[in-house]
Design a protein around this motif. Structure first.
Motif, PDB file in Angstrom:
ATOM      1  N   LYS A 130       3.079  -8.068  -0.562  1.00 12.83           N
ATOM      2  CA  LYS A 130       1.864  -7.725   0.067  1.00 12.83           C
ATOM      3  C   LYS A 130       0.853  -8.594   0.473  1.00 12.83           C
ATOM      4  O   LYS A 130       0.558  -9.535  -0.706  1.00 12.83           O
ATOM      5  CB  LYS A 130       1.199  -6.703  -0.740  1.00 12.83           C
ATOM      6  N   LYS A 167       1.802   9.629   2.793  1.00  9.66           N
ATOM      7  CA  LYS A 167       2.994   9.589   1.920  1.00  9.66           C
ATOM      8  C   LYS A 167       2.934  10.270   0.545  1.00  9.66           C
ATOM      9  O   LYS A 167       1.747  10.601   0.140  1.00  9.66           O
ATOM     10  CB  LYS A 167       3.293   8.007   1.657  1.00  9.66           C
ATOM     11  N   GLU A 225       9.012  13.414   7.200  1.00  6.83           N
ATOM     12  CA  GLU A 225      10.053  12.467   7.405  1.00  6.83           C
ATOM     13  C   GLU A 225      10.630  12.082   5.987  1.00  6.83           C
ATOM     14  O   GLU A 225       9.727  11.901   5.162  1.00  6.83           O
ATOM     15  CB  GLU A 225       9.783  11.375   8.206  1.00  6.83           C
ATOM     16  N   GLU A 226      11.742  11.373   6.049  1.00  2.81           N
ATOM     17  CA  GLU A 226      12.498  11.173   4.835  1.00  2.81           C
ATOM     18  C   GLU A 226      11.498  10.022   4.400  1.00  2.81           C
ATOM     19  O   GLU A 226      11.486   9.200   5.484  1.00  2.81           O
ATOM     20  CB  GLU A 226      13.904  10.870   4.766  1.00  2.81           C
ATOM     21  N   LYS A 227      11.343   9.497   3.238  1.00  3.36           N
ATOM     22  CA  LYS A 227      10.670   8.374   3.065  1.00  3.36           C
ATOM     23  C   LYS A 227      11.788   7.353   2.264  1.00  3.36           C
ATOM     24  O   LYS A 227      12.259   7.559   1.416  1.00  3.36           O
ATOM     25  CB  LYS A 227       9.447   8.636   1.934  1.00  3.36           C
ATOM     26  N   ARG A 235       6.983  -6.300   6.817  1.00  2.76           N
ATOM     27  CA  ARG A 235       5.723  -5.821   6.729  1.00  2.76           C
ATOM     28  C   ARG A 235       4.618  -6.905   6.827  1.00  2.76           C
ATOM     29  O   ARG A 235       3.687  -6.521   7.313  1.00  2.76           O
ATOM     30  CB  ARG A 235       5.535  -5.272   5.472  1.00  2.76           C
ATOM     31  N   LYS A 259       3.616  13.394   9.039  1.00  3.17           N
ATOM     32  CA  LYS A 259       3.003  12.588  10.268  1.00  3.17           C
ATOM     33  C   LYS A 259       2.265  13.755  11.361  1.00  3.17           C
ATOM     34  O   LYS A 259       3.127  14.759  11.392  1.00  3.17           O
ATOM     35  CB  LYS A 259       3.911  11.667  11.040  1.00  3.17           C
ATOM     36  N   GLU A 292      12.773   1.234   8.504  1.00  2.00           N
ATOM     37  CA  GLU A 292      12.885   0.754   7.058  1.00  2.00           C
ATOM     38  C   GLU A 292      14.486   0.119   7.009  1.00  2.00           C
ATOM     39  O   GLU A 292      15.370   0.963   7.555  1.00  2.00           O
ATOM     40  CB  GLU A 292      12.646   1.833   6.146  1.00  2.00           C
ATOM     41  N   ARG A 308      -4.788   2.070   8.415  1.00  2.00           N
ATOM     42  CA  ARG A 308      -4.217   3.193   7.398  1.00  2.00           C
ATOM     43  C   ARG A 308      -5.301   4.417   7.398  1.00  2.00           C
ATOM     44  O   ARG A 308      -6.411   4.456   7.001  1.00  2.00           O
ATOM     45  CB  ARG A 308      -4.273   2.535   5.992  1.00  2.00           C
TER      46      ARG A 308
HETATM   47  P1  ATP Z   1       2.066   0.771   2.182  1.00  4.39           P
HETATM   48  O1  ATP Z   1       2.864   0.200   3.114  1.00  4.39           O
HETATM   49  O2  ATP Z   1       1.435   1.858   2.588  1.00  4.39           O
HETATM   50  O3  ATP Z   1       1.019  -0.440   1.860  1.00  4.39           O
HETATM   51  P2  ATP Z   1       3.556   0.216  -0.169  1.00  4.39           P
HETATM   52  O4  ATP Z   1       3.979  -0.995   0.659  1.00  4.39           O
HETATM   53  O5  ATP Z   1       3.249   0.214  -1.450  1.00  4.39           O
HETATM   54  O6  ATP Z   1       2.406   1.038   0.735  1.00  4.39           O
HETATM   55  P3  ATP Z   1       4.703   2.626   0.016  1.00  4.39           P
HETATM   56  O7  ATP Z   1       3.404   3.258  -0.959  1.00  4.39           O
HETATM   57  O8  ATP Z   1       5.970   3.170  -0.824  1.00  4.39           O
HETATM   58  O9  ATP Z   1       4.807   1.381   0.446  1.00  4.39           O
HETATM   59  O10 ATP Z   1       4.674   3.679   1.307  1.00  4.39           O
HETATM   60  C1  ATP Z   1       4.747   2.954   2.721  1.00  4.39           C
HETATM   61  C2  ATP Z   1       5.805   2.327   3.122  1.00  4.39           C
HETATM   62  O11 ATP Z   1       6.757   3.450   3.149  1.00  4.39           O
HETATM   63  C3  ATP Z   1       5.870   1.836   4.921  1.00  4.39           C
HETATM   64  O12 ATP Z   1       4.964   0.827   4.834  1.00  4.39           O
HETATM   65  C4  ATP Z   1       7.463   1.840   5.061  1.00  4.39           C
HETATM   66  O13 ATP Z   1       7.678   0.723   4.715  1.00  4.39           O
HETATM   67  C5  ATP Z   1       7.906   2.895   3.953  1.00  4.39           C
HETATM   68  N1  ATP Z   1       8.549   4.040   4.642  1.00  4.39           N
HETATM   69  C6  ATP Z   1       9.739   4.489   4.440  1.00  4.39           C
HETATM   70  N2  ATP Z   1      10.100   5.642   5.138  1.00  4.39           N
HETATM   71  C7  ATP Z   1       8.852   5.810   6.066  1.00  4.39           C
HETATM   72  C8  ATP Z   1       8.855   6.675   7.264  1.00  4.39           C
HETATM   73  N3  ATP Z   1       9.678   7.743   7.370  1.00  4.39           N
HETATM   74  N4  ATP Z   1       7.637   6.592   7.843  1.00  4.39           N
HETATM   75  C9  ATP Z   1       6.962   5.538   7.580  1.00  4.39           C
HETATM   76  N5  ATP Z   1       7.194   4.692   6.555  1.00  4.39           N
HETATM   77  C10 ATP Z   1       8.069   4.579   5.910  1.00  4.39           C
END
Ligand code: ATP
Length: 583
Positions: free
Chosen positions: A561, A424, A249-251, A271, A405, A301, A418
């Protein structure tokens, strides 16, 4: 239960330096609590007056607390402020100040009285409410003993800092009512889907384990989000996920939003499970308009997408919407688009135990997408080439990376976990030698020379999820701008404590000049992870060695966080092993 009983238990919790003792003290306390009180006791232990997501807080600042202390003690405000400057904590001031007013009435305060008082304070609004809040607090203080006063003030101002985490409290509940902390998992599951530890405790006491197992997913109560693992090389993803078909998936780099739709009533959670409904009136509208199911819980998101130039704005732009005033104006300047990537509940039915492909199909069936709300774009692939090429196309489109995924039969939505079902991969992982970690600041050393008057370095720790403690990884003094540096004492003023917190593990060599309750998270860039006798991450007591991050550099604060969402010690171990195995 008398509030004095609870206050003396808080004193013992503050004095202990062992997490096991903490659990034993809490278990004894909880075992002697009635069903009406146990939820309140849990919230108070965590420094809250209700479940975190409810947003119900007393909202009393230091100035109001000072005024309440002065009124209750019958002294002038100036002497309260002078004592606060000396002691650094209004709770200590309330406990130590000579009370010239007559001591309170004979009736002792109960836990329920105090909770009722705080609820009244929380609900006070409109003109004159600051004064009303102050007077309710003053009345409670006037009826309290010195120890009770300390904790009344700390609860009022949101500065309890007992250092008890959610998992420690769940361990104590398991020990009190199920015989051993090893019985925590079903309680943790109930907590992960309800985000309300008071509810879990009350149900456990009243209905036993079967009642806890029956706690349902409920609209307007957030589910703790599932999180993604990371790898050091993109080539590890297929093997780690271990399913023949992988969804890539796109992030999106925006804000994680869980949307609860209940007819026309929509609630949005961040979150950290904070109710952010009022910050995203546009997403509320999109969910109402385009989700065809009557009731649903979506995970996704919020992103700021500029339809005119066809690209995403960075996360920081979206964060400008985190405000109380002018929400609508800012929302129209920076409209938010909702990219939905999961479905957790539909029309009364929880979807957590369905596989990812089923959840995705369910999502597509109830969402009529448009420019403002749509499922995350993705591909399905079985191999690394497919993952790589989709990743590159994401980067070209200005996205920050991908989330892979699992599509296996057991690819359930694991609330609060986690694990390897989600991995990711971001563009900034590309430089193979560099790791960024989200670490919890647990202390600081005094600055010298040019840094006199501020801190010279901060001591950073990873979260050990199994033991629910924080283990240090590095001491960091580089990467800060002058302004960041000057601001350090202010940033940590309200979490400074006078002894090593019980859930923080530090070797004598790493012991800092100042201790902080584990509360603030910082993103740190490092060069590599090595074994170390100084840091306690994944501590091996026989070899007296832990793991350390070399050449740490400050990247940014991660205020959104919680400390338990920091990089785990298991993740640090995995990074260390992969490097050593030739990564
Ligand atoms: P985490 O949420 O894993 O603790 P983080 O806040 O530092 O880490 P990232 O490392 O950037 O965030 O990556 C995870 C986050 O990416 C997810 O919590 C969600 O908010 C975001 N995200 C964006 N696109 C997606 C997607 N397609 N599927 C799941 N999460 C996604």
């Amino acid at each position: 239960m008398k509030f004095a009983t609870l206050a003396s238990c808080f004193e013992r919790l503050e004095a202990t330096s062992s997490r096991n003792d903490m659990i034993a003290i809490l278990a004894r306390l909880l075992a002697g609590t009635s069903p009406d009180e146990i939820g309140i006791v849990c919230y108070f232990v965590l420094g809250e007056i209700g479940p975190g997501y409810s947003g119900v807080t007393p909202g009393i600042g230091d100035r109001t607390a000072a005024a309440a202390i002065a009124l209750a003690a019958g002294v002038d405000l100036a002497s309260v402020e002078t004592a606060a400057r000396k002691l650094g904590d209004y709770g200590d001031v309330a406990a130590s100040l000579a009370w010239s007013a007559p001591e309170g009435p004979a009736e002792p305060l109960t836990v329920t009285d105090v909770h009722r008082g705080f609820m009244e304070i929380a609900q006070a609004s409109g003109p004159g409410s600051a004064d009303r809040k102050m007077r309710i607090l003053a009345a409670m203080l006037a009826a309290a003993t010195p120890t009770e006063r300390r904790y009344l003030v700390r609860l009022a101002t949101g500065k309890m800092r007992l250092g008890v985490g959610d998992m420690t409290l769940l361990d104590a509940l398991a020990e009190a009512f199920l015989g051993s902390k090893a019985e925590r998992p079903p309680l943790e599951h109930a907590y992960n889907i309800s985000s309300d530890i008071g509810l879990v405790a009350r149900t456990l006491l009243e209905e036993g384990l079967s009642g806890v197992l029956a706690i349902p997913v409920t609209l307007h109560r957030p589910i703790r989000p599932m999180l993604a693992q990371r790898v050091s090389r993109i080539s590890e993803i297929p093997e780690r996920i271990g399913s023949p078909v992988i969804a890539v998936e796109e992030k999106y780099d925006g804000e994680r939003i869980q949307a609860h739709k209940d007819g026309d009533d929509v609630t949005l959670f961040s979150r950290r499970l904070i109710d952010v409904t009022h910050q995203y009136p546009d997403i509320v509208r999109h969910v109402r308009r385009c989700v065809t199911a009557d009731t649903a819980i979506l995970d996704g998101e919020a992103v700021a997408f500029d339809h005119e130039i066809g690209t995403y704005h960075p996360f920081q732009t979206l964060m400008r919407r985190r405000r109380k005033h002018r929400v609508r104006e800012v929302a129209s300047e920076i409209p938010a688009t909702y990219r939905v990537f999961d479905l957790l509940y539909v029309n009364g039915e929880p979807y957590l135990h369905r596989s990812y492909p089923e959840r995705r199909a369910g999502l597509e069936a109830i969402l009529s997408p448009d420019e403002q709300i749509s499922p995350a774009d993705r591909i399905l692939t079985g191999d690394l080439d497919g993952i790589r090429s989709f990743y590159l196309s994401c980067i070209e489109r200005g996205l920050e990376g991908i989330v892979c995924k699992s599509c296996a039969d057991d690819s359930f939505y694991r609330a609060g976990a986690r694990e390897w079902q989600w991995i990711k991969w971001k563009s900034d992982y590309g430089t193979e030698l560099v790791d960024t970690l989200d670490l919890v600041v647990v202390g600081a050393n005094a600055g010298r020379g040019k840094r006199a008057g501020t801190y010279g370095s901060v001591l950073c720790a990873a979260y050990n999820h199994e033991e629910d403690i924080f283990q240090t990884v590095c001491s960091m003094g580089t990467g800060f701008s002058n302004a960041d540096l000057a601001d350090l004492p202010r940033r940590f003023a309200d979490v400074r404590v006078d002894r090593q917190p019980a859930r923080v593990m530090v070797t004598p060599q790493a012991a800092p000049d100042f201790w902080f309750a584990p509360a603030r998270v910082v993103e740190v860039l490092g060069l590599e992870i090595t074994e170390s006798p100084v840091h306690t991450c994944n501590w091996d007591p026989e070899r007296r060695r832990g793991l350390a991050l070399r050449f740490p550099r400050f990247v940014r604060w991660r205020d959104e966080k919680s400390p338990e969402a920091a990089t785990t010690t298991a993740e640090v171990v995995a990074m260390f092993r992969r490097r050593r195995e030739g990564g």
